[in-house]
Structure formats: C-alpha cells, structure tokens
Design a protein around this motif. Structure first.
Motif: not given
Length: 200
Positions: A7, A78, A83, A92, A94, A96-97, A110, A112-113, A122, A124
C-alpha cells in the motif's frame, strides 16, 4: 505483471517509500517502449529526478504524478499498481487493493480495480474525515468521473463550479479541468468513483 503491491500513502510534504512493485512497473513499461528517462519526463511533464526516485523505489508519487506518468506511457494507473483485469475475469483480493492517497486525518483513496490503458476505467473508494480535501490539476481531455456518496456530503469543485453532493446522490464531472474533493461537513465522508479516460 502480477507482483503484489504494498500500500502507498501520500502525506503532503512527507515522503513515504513507494513499493518495489510500482517502481518496477514504471521502469518495465518505460523500457518496453524504449523511452529514455528524459523522453518520459518530457512527455509526462514530470521531472527526471522524480522519475529516477520512482524507479529506485525511494519516492512515493502523488496520484497526480502517477496519472501523468501513466498517460505518457499510454497505460492506466491500474496498470502501474497491478490491479488491472485480465480477460475474461480477474480477482483483486482485498489485501492487494492499494491505498494511493492518505489524508492528514486518516482518510484514504483506494484504487479498487481498473482496466488496462490507454482507454481505461477505474473504480475508486474514498473515505475523508472532516476537514480533509484532495486537489488534482486535471486529467487528459475526455476524462469523466462518476461519483456516488454513500455517507456524509461531498464538496466537489471542477474549475469554478462547485457542487454539494449529499448522501445517496451522485454526480458526473468532466475532469480535464482542475478539480477537488472535500469533506466540509462534520461526519466522515465515503464515496465511490468511476473514472473513464477515452482516447480513441
């Protein structure tokens, strides 16, 4: 690239260390395109020194800098933080976010993907505590953001236009212009955001 990403945090003037995976991603994409650091610096509008520090893993670039570097490489943020979705589906987890922004009171953004760039989408999730805000100088042309407030009230400013977006409401913004998100209320703010960047 499927390297696990640690992170990240952005804490104003403090410099945190960017993960080895992010630094390796930027270097790998740059080398794949046979770009020198000087040329990437010119295209992205980011100093060569900052790019060197990112690739060494000794700088923690802001979301704005990651956006500039990604756009210059023709990829998405991303892609850089690993991600992106593989065909046909990709999980993905949790853990790895990545957190790509952290406010001075503990708020987070964050990623998310996301899909692979340059035409990318993306997803977020932002959490902001009272008094926190985030400002962006703007994204490439034809960038759109769709926002939905789950809790609290979002103050969204795009160029000179300002909107108050209460809980349960949504907003659409063209974010090539400078823009910001702020929590001017007394309760924590949580909102989800989809970003679409269209080049074709």
């Amino acid at each position: 690239m499927k390297t696990k990403v640690n992170k990240l945090t952005e804490t104003g003037s403090d410099i945190d260390y960017v993960s080895a995976a992010v630094s390796a991603s930027v270097k790998s994409f740059r080398q794949q395109q046979k770009l020198s650091l000087d040329e990437l610096s010119r295209r992205a509008g980011v100093s060569k020194g900052m790019l060197v520090e990112i690739e060494k893993g000794s700088a923690n670039p802001s979301i704005a800098i990651l956006c500039k570097v990604a756009a210059a490489l023709g990829i998405s943020v991303a892609d850089i933080v690993n991600v992106t979705a593989d065909p046909l589906a990709h999980l993905v987890a949790e853990e790895d976010i990545p957190v790509l922004w952290q406010g001075d009171k503990g708020g987070t953004a964050r990623l998310l993907a996301g899909t692979q760039g340059p035409d990318m989408i993306e997803l977020w999730r932002w959490k902001m505590f009272p008094g926190e805000q985030f400002a962006s100088p703007g994204h490439p042309q034809r960038t759109y953001e769709l926002l939905h407030v789950e809790q609290g009230e979002l103050t969204l400013k795009v160029d000179e236009q300002q909107l108050q977006v209460p809980r349960g409401s949504s907003a659409v913004a063209k974010t090539a212009a400078p823009h910001s998100y702020a929590n001017l209320g007394e309760l924590p703010l949580i909102f989800t955001m989809a970003v679409a960047e269209i080049h074709s």
